[in-house]
Design a protein around this motif. Structure first.
Motif: not given
Ligand SMILES: *Cc1c(COP(=O)(O)O)cnc(C)c1O
Length: 448
Positions: A230-248
């Motif tokens: 039931g664990a959740f990935d650390p969304a805020a951290e991952v999304i920030e890094k991914a979006h900085q690099a233009g990833a979806w």
């Protein structure tokens, strides 16, 4: 017709009323009697009343009682009374959900249900929503939109030109990615063995600090609700890094994302609303009938680009056509039950359903720990993993629980440990169900 439909309703009522008194998994004898269905197809028509009676007599006892309160296998919702009753009416309607012209009622219910969903989940109000068969097709639909968008940014039209000669797409997943997401990746021609896997921690969460450097067309897939822990990935951290690099960034939130509807889980859900797409199952925690999933995509234009059969999506200002949001063209009017479930629950009912089942999961965990058994996960939502010692003993306890019939829980392997998995996902589960099921599990464990 009246007598036949009445008989169907009566059989359904009788089924529901007797569910509590029967074994959760069907008895061996009832499964064996299914052979009686296996007759050569006769030449002449058979009276529909006889067809229905045979189905009820042989079929009903051979069902798994997933709509009762003591089924905790896989991650399986029941069906809310309003959802089942609406599905019965919708079966009589038999609407083709593809186009507005084929079913104005389906188109209208999908629009209302979409608006309610995005609102209650706190997702962007103008996101696209596709009403698909389940989590697998929701992942597929979202990832198809992602594939479109990342290749379009690289100057490539994947719908027209396919993947041959296209710029390569990097797909980054956590090591605990769900098998169905990998299946979707395979179906999209992205290759399930080409993915870049990021190590997970002891709860199954992607370790954000180990996210590789991102360049070129990239899709990052994170999870809200690991199917075991039931664990959740650390969304805020991952999304920030991914979006900085233009990833979806795509979220597989088949059941876990329903916690967005509850104020008790903001420590887990923070940041997930910043993603680009979200796959959810309505037939899990929302408790609508099988088969029902939701493909939610921030930029509806990407969803239509990937899913429209024609260039109709280019016509600005036209009405929403349901089939421009899903892989299917003809399909049943799934919006009916989602609308009915949300309407009957209201905001507080949905939040209560999520919170109540999480409370029951913690009750299971406390009862098992109290009896000296090891709970392997942090019980953050509705999932409990318990070991009864050696793999052999744990497997024997799982089998004994399943055979005894009070409840049904499945076995799993969690990071190398054999475990029994308890998933509390049904509106129908009561505290009494938890007490009875816990006792049945403890009895089985004591006997092995
Ligand atoms: C259940 C589940 C799926 C697959 O959903 P289906 O409805 O079975 O297709 C995908 N991801 C997660 C995390 C799930 O729990």
């Amino acid at each position: 017709m009246r007598n036949l439909y009445q008989a169907a309703a009566d059989a359904a009522i009788c089924y529901a009323e007797h569910l509590d008194g029967r074994s959760v998994f069907p008895l061996k004898a009832d499964i064996e009697r299914l052979q009686e269905l296996d007759v050569p197809l006769q030449e002449e028509p058979v009276d529909p009343a006889v067809v229905l009676a045979d189905l009820d007599r042989l079929g009903s006892p051979a069902t798994v009682a997933t709509t009762g309160g003591r089924y905790y296998g896989f991650v399986t919702g029941s069906s809310l009374p309003a959802a089942t009753a609406s599905a019965m009416l919708a079966a009589a309607w038999d609407q083709n959900g593809s186009y507005r012209a084929l079913s104005p009622i389906n188109a209208a219910l999908e629009e209302v249900a979409s608006r309610w969903l995005l609102d209650v989940l706190g997702l962007p109000a103008d996101a696209g929503v596709g009403f698909v068969t389940g989590g697998t097709m929701a992942n597929f639909t979202c990832l198809a939109a992602a594939r479109h968008a990342v290749l379009q940014s690289a100057g490539w039209d994947v719908e027209a030109q396919g993947l041959f000669g296209a710029p390569p797409i990097t797909v980054i997943v956590g090591d605990e990615v769900h098998a169905s997401a990998l299946k979707a990746i395979r179906l999209l021609g992205l290759g399930s063995e080409r993915v870049v896997r990021v190590p997970a921690d002891n709860q199954g969460r992607m370790r954000a600090e180990l996210l590789p450097v991102i360049s070129g067309p990239t899709i990052v897939l994170i999870q809200a609700g690991n199917v075991n822990s039931g664990a959740f990935d650390p969304a805020a951290e991952v999304i920030e890094k991914a979006h900085q690099a233009g990833a979806w960034v795509h979220v597989d939130g088949a059941f876990g994302l329903w916690t967005l509807a509850s104020k008790n889980h903001t420590h887990l859900t923070a940041g997930f609303n910043q993603a680009d797409s979200w796959a959810m199952d309505a037939h899990k925690w929302l408790n609508v009938p099988q088969d029902s999933g939701l493909a939610i995509i921030r930029s509806a234009v990407n969803q239509r680009a990937a899913m429209s059969a024609t260039a109709a999506y280019l016509i600005a200002g036209s009405d929403r056509e349901p089939c421009h949001y899903t892989p299917e063209m003809s399909r049943r009017a799934r919006g009916v039950e989602i609308w009915a479930a949300l309407r009957s629950l209201g905001r507080s009912g949905l939040s209560d359903l999520v919170n109540r089942t999480c409370t029951y999961a913690r009750l299971f965990a406390a009862g098992l720990t109290g009896a000296g058994y090891e709970v392997l996960n942090d019980v953050v939502i509705n999932q409990v993993l318990v070991s009864f010692g050696s793999p052999e003993r744990t497997q024997a306890v799982v089998r004994a629980v399943q055979d005894e019939g009070t409840t049904w829980c499945g076995g799993t392997v969690w990071q190398g440990h054999t475990a029994m998995r308890i998933s509390v996902s049904s509106w129908a589960t009561t505290e009494d169900d938890v007490t009875r099921s816990l006792q049945a599990i403890l009895n089985a464990a004591a006997a092995h």
